[in-house]
Design a protein around this motif. Structure first.
Motif, PDB file in Angstrom:
ATOM      1  N   HIS A  23      65.185 -21.079  11.627  1.00 25.00           N
ATOM      2  CA  HIS A  23      65.013 -20.059  10.892  1.00 25.00           C
ATOM      3  C   HIS A  23      65.672 -20.247   9.321  1.00 25.00           C
ATOM      4  O   HIS A  23      66.871 -20.186   9.270  1.00 25.00           O
ATOM      5  CB  HIS A  23      65.481 -18.755  11.607  1.00 25.00           C
ATOM      6  CG  HIS A  23      64.803 -18.520  12.780  1.00 25.00           C
ATOM      7  ND1 HIS A  23      63.622 -17.756  12.794  1.00 25.00           N
ATOM      8  CD2 HIS A  23      65.075 -18.725  14.068  1.00 25.00           C
ATOM      9  CE1 HIS A  23      63.100 -17.555  13.782  1.00 25.00           C
ATOM     10  NE2 HIS A  23      64.018 -18.230  14.747  1.00 25.00           N
ATOM     11  N   LYS A  24      64.807 -20.306   8.464  1.00 24.70           N
ATOM     12  CA  LYS A  24      65.395 -20.747   7.210  1.00 24.70           C
ATOM     13  C   LYS A  24      66.612 -19.780   6.602  1.00 24.70           C
ATOM     14  O   LYS A  24      67.572 -20.013   5.927  1.00 24.70           O
ATOM     15  CB  LYS A  24      64.344 -20.675   6.209  1.00 24.70           C
ATOM     16  CG  LYS A  24      64.698 -21.298   4.696  1.00 24.70           C
ATOM     17  CD  LYS A  24      63.561 -22.491   4.551  1.00 24.70           C
ATOM     18  CE  LYS A  24      64.197 -23.229   3.367  1.00 24.70           C
ATOM     19  NZ  LYS A  24      64.826 -24.430   3.515  1.00 24.70           N
ATOM     20  N   ASP A  25      66.515 -18.483   7.208  1.00 22.62           N
ATOM     21  CA  ASP A  25      67.333 -17.292   6.562  1.00 22.62           C
ATOM     22  C   ASP A  25      68.555 -17.498   6.926  1.00 22.62           C
ATOM     23  O   ASP A  25      69.446 -17.067   6.404  1.00 22.62           O
ATOM     24  CB  ASP A  25      66.780 -16.199   6.978  1.00 22.62           C
ATOM     25  CG  ASP A  25      65.778 -15.678   6.294  1.00 22.62           C
ATOM     26  OD1 ASP A  25      65.167 -16.205   5.525  1.00 22.62           O
ATOM     27  OD2 ASP A  25      64.834 -14.678   6.832  1.00 22.62           O
ATOM     28  N   PHE A  26      68.776 -18.381   8.018  1.00 24.05           N
ATOM     29  CA  PHE A  26      70.196 -18.520   8.818  1.00 24.05           C
ATOM     30  C   PHE A  26      70.763 -20.084   8.339  1.00 24.05           C
ATOM     31  O   PHE A  26      71.636 -20.461   8.946  1.00 24.05           O
ATOM     32  CB  PHE A  26      70.213 -18.411  10.109  1.00 24.05           C
ATOM     33  CG  PHE A  26      69.753 -16.812  10.288  1.00 24.05           C
ATOM     34  CD1 PHE A  26      70.976 -16.042  10.426  1.00 24.05           C
ATOM     35  CD2 PHE A  26      68.571 -16.575  10.864  1.00 24.05           C
ATOM     36  CE1 PHE A  26      70.814 -14.611  10.528  1.00 24.05           C
ATOM     37  CE2 PHE A  26      68.460 -15.077  10.948  1.00 24.05           C
ATOM     38  CZ  PHE A  26      69.272 -14.184  10.651  1.00 24.05           C
ATOM     39  N   GLN A  27      69.911 -20.848   7.675  1.00 22.65           N
ATOM     40  CA  GLN A  27      70.357 -22.260   7.269  1.00 22.65           C
ATOM     41  C   GLN A  27      71.825 -22.080   6.605  1.00 22.65           C
ATOM     42  O   GLN A  27      71.975 -21.343   5.793  1.00 22.65           O
ATOM     43  CB  GLN A  27      69.573 -23.047   6.741  1.00 22.65           C
ATOM     44  CG  GLN A  27      68.363 -23.401   7.467  1.00 22.65           C
ATOM     45  CD  GLN A  27      67.234 -24.450   6.921  1.00 22.65           C
ATOM     46  OE1 GLN A  27      67.340 -24.489   5.748  1.00 22.65           O
ATOM     47  NE2 GLN A  27      66.491 -25.038   7.748  1.00 22.65           N
ATOM     48  N   ARG A  28      72.646 -23.066   6.475  1.00 15.68           N
ATOM     49  CA  ARG A  28      73.857 -23.175   5.731  1.00 15.68           C
ATOM     50  C   ARG A  28      74.822 -21.825   6.152  1.00 15.68           C
ATOM     51  O   ARG A  28      75.675 -21.680   5.621  1.00 15.68           O
ATOM     52  CB  ARG A  28      73.663 -23.235   4.371  1.00 15.68           C
ATOM     53  CG  ARG A  28      72.597 -23.863   4.037  1.00 15.68           C
ATOM     54  CD  ARG A  28      72.861 -24.956   2.907  1.00 15.68           C
ATOM     55  NE  ARG A  28      71.966 -25.758   2.403  1.00 15.68           N
ATOM     56  CZ  ARG A  28      71.419 -26.763   3.127  1.00 15.68           C
ATOM     57  NH1 ARG A  28      71.626 -27.114   4.005  1.00 15.68           N
ATOM     58  NH2 ARG A  28      70.395 -27.582   2.139  1.00 15.68           N
ATOM     59  N   HIS A  29      74.734 -21.337   7.428  1.00 13.05           N
ATOM     60  CA  HIS A  29      75.737 -20.518   8.184  1.00 13.05           C
ATOM     61  C   HIS A  29      76.454 -20.961   9.460  1.00 13.05           C
ATOM     62  O   HIS A  29      76.773 -20.366  10.228  1.00 13.05           O
ATOM     63  CB  HIS A  29      74.717 -19.119   8.470  1.00 13.05           C
ATOM     64  CG  HIS A  29      74.239 -18.218   7.280  1.00 13.05           C
ATOM     65  ND1 HIS A  29      75.083 -17.387   6.823  1.00 13.05           N
ATOM     66  CD2 HIS A  29      73.249 -18.663   6.592  1.00 13.05           C
ATOM     67  CE1 HIS A  29      74.333 -16.787   5.611  1.00 13.05           C
ATOM     68  NE2 HIS A  29      73.268 -17.492   5.492  1.00 13.05           N
ATOM     69  N   ARG A  30      76.613 -22.278   9.462  1.00 15.28           N
ATOM     70  CA  ARG A  30      77.116 -22.937  10.505  1.00 15.28           C
ATOM     71  C   ARG A  30      76.469 -22.658  11.835  1.00 15.28           C
ATOM     72  O   ARG A  30      77.002 -23.359  12.702  1.00 15.28           O
ATOM     73  CB  ARG A  30      78.498 -22.765  10.410  1.00 15.28           C
ATOM     74  CG  ARG A  30      79.294 -22.989   9.214  1.00 15.28           C
ATOM     75  CD  ARG A  30      80.812 -22.903   9.131  1.00 15.28           C
ATOM     76  NE  ARG A  30      81.347 -23.741  10.160  1.00 15.28           N
ATOM     77  CZ  ARG A  30      81.773 -25.025  10.140  1.00 15.28           C
ATOM     78  NH1 ARG A  30      81.361 -25.658   9.222  1.00 15.28           N
ATOM     79  NH2 ARG A  30      82.153 -25.598  11.137  1.00 15.28           N
ATOM     80  N   VAL A  31      75.467 -22.134  11.989  1.00 11.74           N
ATOM     81  CA  VAL A  31      74.632 -22.143  13.181  1.00 11.74           C
ATOM     82  C   VAL A  31      74.349 -23.274  13.991  1.00 11.74           C
ATOM     83  O   VAL A  31      74.479 -23.612  14.976  1.00 11.74           O
ATOM     84  CB  VAL A  31      73.461 -21.226  12.824  1.00 11.74           C
ATOM     85  CG1 VAL A  31      72.656 -21.255  14.492  1.00 11.74           C
ATOM     86  CG2 VAL A  31      73.778 -19.797  12.467  1.00 11.74           C
ATOM     87  N   GLY A  32      73.776 -24.252  13.183  1.00 14.82           N
ATOM     88  CA  GLY A  32      73.434 -25.541  13.612  1.00 14.82           C
ATOM     89  C   GLY A  32      74.459 -26.311  14.018  1.00 14.82           C
ATOM     90  O   GLY A  32      74.490 -27.194  14.849  1.00 14.82           O
TER      91      GLY A  32
END
Length: 65
Positions: A23-32
């Protein structure tokens, strides 16, 4: 493949919505990063010796991750 029972899929949820790095909206939020950390710990605790992370050939930003 799934019939063998050797495959697991982990997802991150935020307010009951799947928010993994797909989900592009949540990239760079440390989810991965957190998903990968969880998966590594699960593998270690379960005696699993390898993990496969599929990103797709054209997703060079995911390869850098």
């Amino acid at each position: 493949m799934s019939r063998a029972g050797n495959y697991k899929t982990f997802v991150a949820l935020l307010e009951n919505q799947v928010v993994g790095s797909v989900h592009k909206d949540f990239q760079r939020h440390r989810v991965g990063t957190e998903l990968l950390r969880y998966t590594e710990n699960y593998a270690k605790d379960s005696g699993i010796s390898s993990i496969i992370l599929c990103t797709g050939m054209k997703r060079t930003d995911a390869h850098a991750f």
